[in-house]
Scaffold this motif. Structure first.
Motif, PDB file in Angstrom:
ATOM      1  N   SER A  76       4.358  18.307 -13.631  1.00 44.38           N
ATOM      2  CA  SER A  76       4.966  19.574 -13.220  1.00 44.38           C
ATOM      3  C   SER A  76       6.487  19.517 -13.210  1.00 44.38           C
ATOM      4  O   SER A  76       7.158  20.499 -13.557  1.00 44.38           O
ATOM      5  N   VAL A  77       7.035  18.367 -12.843  1.00 46.34           N
ATOM      6  CA  VAL A  77       8.477  18.262 -12.631  1.00 46.34           C
ATOM      7  C   VAL A  77       9.224  17.902 -13.911  1.00 46.34           C
ATOM      8  O   VAL A  77      10.293  18.458 -14.199  1.00 46.34           O
ATOM      9  N   VAL A  78       8.680  16.995 -14.692  1.00 51.18           N
ATOM     10  CA  VAL A  78       9.418  16.457 -15.841  1.00 51.18           C
ATOM     11  C   VAL A  78       9.799  17.532 -16.854  1.00 51.18           C
ATOM     12  O   VAL A  78      10.955  17.564 -17.309  1.00 51.18           O
ATOM     13  N   PRO A  79       8.889  18.438 -17.282  1.00 50.72           N
ATOM     14  CA  PRO A  79       9.279  19.411 -18.311  1.00 50.72           C
ATOM     15  C   PRO A  79      10.453  20.295 -17.913  1.00 50.72           C
ATOM     16  O   PRO A  79      11.220  20.735 -18.785  1.00 50.72           O
ATOM     17  N   TRP A  99      11.477   8.628 -21.597  1.00 50.53           N
ATOM     18  CA  TRP A  99      10.481   7.811 -20.912  1.00 50.53           C
ATOM     19  C   TRP A  99       9.563   8.689 -20.064  1.00 50.53           C
ATOM     20  O   TRP A  99       8.335   8.570 -20.133  1.00 50.53           O
ATOM     21  N   LEU A 100      10.141   9.547 -19.266  1.00 51.03           N
ATOM     22  CA  LEU A 100       9.337  10.401 -18.401  1.00 51.03           C
ATOM     23  C   LEU A 100       8.533  11.411 -19.208  1.00 51.03           C
ATOM     24  O   LEU A 100       7.368  11.682 -18.888  1.00 51.03           O
ATOM     25  N   VAL A 101       9.127  11.969 -20.240  1.00 55.70           N
ATOM     26  CA  VAL A 101       8.410  12.928 -21.082  1.00 55.70           C
ATOM     27  C   VAL A 101       7.197  12.278 -21.733  1.00 55.70           C
ATOM     28  O   VAL A 101       6.127  12.880 -21.845  1.00 55.70           O
ATOM     29  N   GLY A 102       7.361  11.028 -22.164  1.00 58.55           N
ATOM     30  CA  GLY A 102       6.240  10.348 -22.796  1.00 58.55           C
ATOM     31  C   GLY A 102       5.097  10.065 -21.842  1.00 58.55           C
ATOM     32  O   GLY A 102       3.913  10.163 -22.214  1.00 58.55           O
ATOM     33  N   MET A 103       5.416   9.698 -20.592  1.00 57.77           N
ATOM     34  CA  MET A 103       4.373   9.319 -19.642  1.00 57.77           C
ATOM     35  C   MET A 103       3.754  10.502 -18.907  1.00 57.77           C
ATOM     36  O   MET A 103       2.625  10.400 -18.420  1.00 57.77           O
ATOM     37  N   ALA A 104       4.467  11.613 -18.809  1.00 58.37           N
ATOM     38  CA  ALA A 104       4.018  12.731 -17.970  1.00 58.37           C
ATOM     39  C   ALA A 104       2.611  13.233 -18.290  1.00 58.37           C
ATOM     40  O   ALA A 104       1.827  13.503 -17.367  1.00 58.37           O
ATOM     41  N   PRO A 105       2.212  13.402 -19.557  1.00 59.69           N
ATOM     42  CA  PRO A 105       0.863  13.941 -19.813  1.00 59.69           C
ATOM     43  C   PRO A 105      -0.275  13.078 -19.279  1.00 59.69           C
ATOM     44  O   PRO A 105      -1.386  13.579 -19.072  1.00 59.69           O
ATOM     45  N   TYR A 106      -0.037  11.791 -19.075  1.00 58.85           N
ATOM     46  CA  TYR A 106      -1.101  10.881 -18.653  1.00 58.85           C
ATOM     47  C   TYR A 106      -0.949  10.439 -17.196  1.00 58.85           C
ATOM     48  O   TYR A 106      -1.784   9.684 -16.684  1.00 58.85           O
ATOM     49  N   ALA A 107       0.090  10.896 -16.538  1.00 58.14           N
ATOM     50  CA  ALA A 107       0.483  10.309 -15.257  1.00 58.14           C
ATOM     51  C   ALA A 107      -0.558  10.527 -14.160  1.00 58.14           C
ATOM     52  O   ALA A 107      -0.802   9.625 -13.348  1.00 58.14           O
ATOM     53  N   SER A 113       0.831  -1.208   0.000  1.00 57.75           N
ATOM     54  CA  SER A 113       0.000   0.000   0.000  1.00 57.75           C
ATOM     55  C   SER A 113       0.863   1.254   0.000  1.00 57.75           C
ATOM     56  O   SER A 113       0.609   2.200  -0.761  1.00 57.75           O
ATOM     57  N   LEU A 114       1.897   1.262   0.839  1.00 53.59           N
ATOM     58  CA  LEU A 114       2.795   2.418   0.857  1.00 53.59           C
ATOM     59  C   LEU A 114       3.475   2.596  -0.499  1.00 53.59           C
ATOM     60  O   LEU A 114       3.633   3.723  -0.990  1.00 53.59           O
ATOM     61  N   GLY A 115       3.877   1.488  -1.108  1.00 50.62           N
ATOM     62  CA  GLY A 115       4.477   1.584  -2.428  1.00 50.62           C
ATOM     63  C   GLY A 115       3.522   2.164  -3.449  1.00 50.62           C
ATOM     64  O   GLY A 115       3.923   2.972  -4.299  1.00 50.62           O
ATOM     65  N   ALA A 116       2.236   1.770  -3.387  1.00 50.15           N
ATOM     66  CA  ALA A 116       1.247   2.320  -4.309  1.00 50.15           C
ATOM     67  C   ALA A 116       1.061   3.814  -4.083  1.00 50.15           C
ATOM     68  O   ALA A 116       0.956   4.596  -5.048  1.00 50.15           O
ATOM     69  N   PHE A 117       1.035   4.238  -2.812  1.00 48.81           N
ATOM     70  CA  PHE A 117       0.890   5.670  -2.528  1.00 48.81           C
ATOM     71  C   PHE A 117       2.113   6.460  -3.019  1.00 48.81           C
ATOM     72  O   PHE A 117       1.966   7.558  -3.583  1.00 48.81           O
ATOM     73  N   LEU A 118       3.302   5.924  -2.801  1.00 46.27           N
ATOM     74  CA  LEU A 118       4.500   6.614  -3.286  1.00 46.27           C
ATOM     75  C   LEU A 118       4.496   6.723  -4.805  1.00 46.27           C
ATOM     76  O   LEU A 118       4.855   7.772  -5.361  1.00 46.27           O
ATOM     77  N   LEU A 119       4.098   5.654  -5.483  1.00 40.67           N
ATOM     78  CA  LEU A 119       4.018   5.708  -6.939  1.00 40.67           C
ATOM     79  C   LEU A 119       2.983   6.736  -7.380  1.00 40.67           C
ATOM     80  O   LEU A 119       3.206   7.477  -8.359  1.00 40.67           O
ATOM     81  N   ALA A 120       1.866   6.819  -6.661  1.00 38.47           N
ATOM     82  CA  ALA A 120       0.845   7.809  -6.996  1.00 38.47           C
ATOM     83  C   ALA A 120       1.390   9.229  -6.852  1.00 38.47           C
ATOM     84  O   ALA A 120       1.120  10.106  -7.692  1.00 38.47           O
ATOM     85  N   ILE A 121       2.167   9.466  -5.786  1.00 42.64           N
ATOM     86  CA  ILE A 121       2.758  10.802  -5.593  1.00 42.64           C
ATOM     87  C   ILE A 121       3.685  11.145  -6.755  1.00 42.64           C
ATOM     88  O   ILE A 121       3.662  12.264  -7.287  1.00 42.64           O
ATOM     89  N   VAL A 122       4.503  10.179  -7.158  1.00 44.19           N
ATOM     90  CA  VAL A 122       5.405  10.408  -8.295  1.00 44.19           C
ATOM     91  C   VAL A 122       4.606  10.712  -9.557  1.00 44.19           C
ATOM     92  O   VAL A 122       4.945  11.633 -10.320  1.00 44.19           O
ATOM     93  N   LEU A 123       3.550   9.969  -9.788  1.00 40.32           N
ATOM     94  CA  LEU A 123       2.745  10.183 -10.991  1.00 40.32           C
ATOM     95  C   LEU A 123       2.068  11.553 -10.965  1.00 40.32           C
ATOM     96  O   LEU A 123       1.973  12.230 -12.002  1.00 40.32           O
ATOM     97  N   PHE A 124       1.583  11.962  -9.807  1.00 39.70           N
ATOM     98  CA  PHE A 124       0.964  13.285  -9.714  1.00 39.70           C
ATOM     99  C   PHE A 124       1.978  14.405  -9.951  1.00 39.70           C
ATOM    100  O   PHE A 124       1.645  15.460 -10.496  1.00 39.70           O
ATOM    101  N   ALA A 125       3.225  14.179  -9.546  1.00 45.02           N
ATOM    102  CA  ALA A 125       4.241  15.222  -9.679  1.00 45.02           C
ATOM    103  C   ALA A 125       4.838  15.295 -11.079  1.00 45.02           C
ATOM    104  O   ALA A 125       5.394  16.338 -11.455  1.00 45.02           O
ATOM    105  N   MET A 126       4.738  14.241 -11.850  1.00 40.57           N
ATOM    106  CA  MET A 126       5.435  14.179 -13.135  1.00 40.57           C
ATOM    107  C   MET A 126       5.077  15.307 -14.096  1.00 40.57           C
ATOM    108  O   MET A 126       5.975  15.923 -14.694  1.00 40.57           O
TER     109      MET A 126
END
Length: 646
Positions: free
Chosen positions: A435-438, A446-454, A420-433
């Motif tokens: 804003s952070v990736v560009p 890889w990150l640029v491709g996934m960021a718009p849908y994260a 569960s903690l791993g899922a929450f951490l992954l969710a935080i990363v996905l929410f931040a992508m």
């Protein structure tokens, strides 16, 4: 209701709801994008060449006999094509059928091994379908998922039922033969150890050793006879070189030869499988209850004399083996350490008072893991059949924990909260992508491709994390559901953000037009693995073009990428002035956007198609004639939203 009708209804009820859930998710995932290079495209290329040129006996790839694989999967693909027509739909549905059959047979095998614990049979398919690696690899049109079906079916033939303690030897031989025709002699390694150690787990084998080993050897010989019934005529039809590779090189090279030229050897050290076990067993490797239950079940106290010493030796050897992953040690040292890890544990387990089902799993999993660790050639998917046994072991151990240690079986500290903690951490990363990736990672493809849908997928993982935090009954099903849905979600994120780098359809269609027009095609600098043949329905081989001195290295990520021989670019262009060349690069040269016929992303690099005389002129420093048509750029959305360096 009659007994037989009642039995059938109970069997159908046992499939609900996990089989419909898994089938829906598997179909959704496998049709989310096209066949993956190189796994699926290579299999489809071989099937297509056999179909298009009538090579029913000998598999072919790029116009040459293909000794690396045996033909059963190709024949099954052809059977569907004969009914439904040639497409990639039937092969993908076939893989889903194989995966469903694997889950069903695993459940039946668990019921045979643990007849007094029906929960094990119910839990096994749930846990097996939760394995992320197994599910994702099952999306590939490959041989291993079908091999799993034959391995589990063969082992099922060895196990007793309530009404018949003796094995079904003829059926065992047929299943072994089907496995041989699916993946070759490696099938024997997956089933031989439960047979050899039969008296250690099977009462009938212990009481009838002569019949067990006599009929068992006949079953194995029947399997080999089925293989030879194809291999002997195929060897005659394929020629001397094919026959030599089929019978000797392609198997022996994987076992002992790490430098066999032009061979898919995949040589890796002895620690490879042990290091990656947590990955291929995820998310079970993060389920604390399962982690605690397995050793608590296998090594119940009081221990037999010598058990403690055996575990200490195995533990020290394991630490040394893992340490060898950080340095360079001779191969024989790694092999010796692998033996010292597995062998003492196996001996100790065989001296423990374990129930027959656990002894079967120990006799199957440990010697097989050791054997594959000692073999030079290694891929993670080579041990895919044993993942079913691993899930049975976890299910049986948790069932035993429930009976013997009810406090541990329900304690929240051993629940799924780490996942569960791993899922929450992954969710935080996905929410931040987004804003952070560009700003921080603008060059990371890889990150640029996934960021718009994260962020959408971040919501999914928050829900899954909350699900894994729930307490009470149903923990195993929640774990399995979260593992399955999380894996499907990551596959969808890959499809939306990164599939364009793996989609070879534009290049394949361009090459299809050239092939239909009779224009020769060459592949520059790296070996060709059939990735364009099926999608383009190519009818002619693609020539190997070697790099000339001074030419930049071609970037391609396949394991067998280096071309050691082949035509030179000058010879190819001289003999085929209308020919075209496929080349690869980390970054396209500036002149590519002016002179190349087509440019598209290809994994971490780029794929370019040229007229052969044009590429030769550029390599020789000459200015070629201006192209008649502008360079085709794919995918179009990529070029509309990103600036290309020209």
């Amino acid at each position: 209701m009659s007994n037989s009708a009642y039995t059938r209804s109970e069997h159908l009820r046992a499939l609900w709801p996990w089989l419909p859930l898994w089938a829906a998710m598997a179909l959704l995932a496998i049709f989310a994008h096209g066949p993956m290079p190189m796994f699926s495209t290579r299999t489809l290329a071989v099937a297509w060449e056999m179909w298009a040129h009538g090579h029913w006996l000998v598999p072919h790839i790029n116009g040459e006999p293909y000794s690396e694989k045996v033909p059963l999967l190709f024949w099954m693909i052809h059977a569907g094509w004969a009914v439904f027509g040639v497409s990639d739909v039937w092969p993908r549905i076939l893989e889903v059928i194989f995966g469903g059959a694997q889950l069903v047979i695993a459940s039946v095998l668990a019921a045979r091994l643990f007849p007094t614990r029906p929960w094990v049979a119910r839990a096994t398919p749930w846990l097996l379908m939760a394995l992320a690696y197994s599910f994702l690899f099952g999306l590939q049109i490959m041989y291993e998922v079908l091999l799993v079906v034959w391995v589990l079916a063969a082992l099922l033939c060895l196990t007793p039922t309530a009404t018949r303690p003796s094995p079904r030897w003829w059926l065992f031989g047929l299943m072994v033969g089907a496995g041989f025709l699916t993946k070759g002699p490696v099938m024997a390694l997956h089933v031989v150890f439960p047979f050899l150690f039969g008296p250690l787990w099977n009462d009938w084998a212990r009481q009838n050793k002569a019949r067990w080993y006599g009929f068992g050897m006949l079953g194995l010989l029947l399997g080999f006879a089925i293989l030879l019934a194809w291999a002997i005529p195929a060897g005659e039809a394929g020629g001397e070189a094919y026959r030599q590779r089929l019978f000797f090189t392609q198997t022996a090279g994987r076992v002992v030869d790490t430098k066999a030229e032009d061979l898919q050897n995949h040589a890796r050290p002895a620690w490879y499988y042990l290091v990656f076990l947590p990955l291929i067993l995820f998310p079970l490797s993060g389920w604390l209850r399962g982690i605690v239950a397995v050793p608590a079940t296998l090594f119940r106290r009081p221990w037999r004399p010598g058990t403690g010493v055996a575990l200490v030796v195995a533990g020290i050897a394991l630490l040394l083996l893992l340490a060898s992953a950080l340095t360079t040690v001779p191969g024989w040292v790694g092999n010796l350490l692998a033996v010292l890890v597995v062998l003492p544990v196996f001996v100790a387990l065989m001296r423990q008072p374990l129930e027959p089902g656990l002894r079967f799993l120990a006799a199957w999993l440990l010697p097989t893991l050791l054997t594959f660790s000692l073999i030079t050639g290694k891929q993670l998917y080579y041990v895919l059949p044993e993942l079913a046994g691993a899930t049975m072991l976890v299910a049986a151990a948790v069932a035993d924990l429930r009976e013997r240690h009810k406090g541990l079986a329900s304690h929240y500290a051993l629940g799924t909260w780490p996942l569960s903690l791993g899922a929450f951490l992954l969710a935080i990363v996905l929410f931040a992508m987004p804003s952070v990736v560009p700003t921080r990672f603008p060059d990371n493809i890889w990150l640029v491709g996934m960021a718009p849908y994260a962020r959408f997928f971040g919501v999914i993982f928050i829900v899954l994390g909350a699900l894994l935090l729930l307490r009470g009954r149903g923990e195993m099903r929640r774990l399995a559901f979260a593992g399955l849905i999380g894996t499907v979600a990551l596959n969808a994120l890959f499809t939306l953000g990164l599939w364009y780098r793996y989609d070879l359809t534009p290049a394949s269609l361009f090459l299809a037009q050239a092939d239909a027009a009779g224009r020769p095609i060459g592949n520059l600098g790296v070996s060709y693995n059939g990735q364009y043949h099926f999608a383009g329905r190519l009818m002619h081989p693609i020539a190997k073009i070697a790099l000339a001195p001074g030419m930049p290295a071609q970037v391609d990520e396949d394991d067998d990428s280096v071309v050691h021989d082949g035509d030179s670019l000058a010879d190819f262009a001289g003999h085929h002035p209308d020919g075209i060349i496929v080349s690869y690069a980390k970054h396209p040269p500036a002149n590519a956007f002016r002179y190349a016929r087509l440019i598209q992303p290809s994994r971490t690099g780029w794929l370019m198609i040229w007229d052969a005389p044009t590429l030769l002129a550029l390599q020789e420093g000459r200015l070629p004639p201006e192209p008649r048509q502008p360079t085709l750029l794919y995918p179009q959305d990529y070029w509309r939203t990103r600036t290309a360096l020209r």
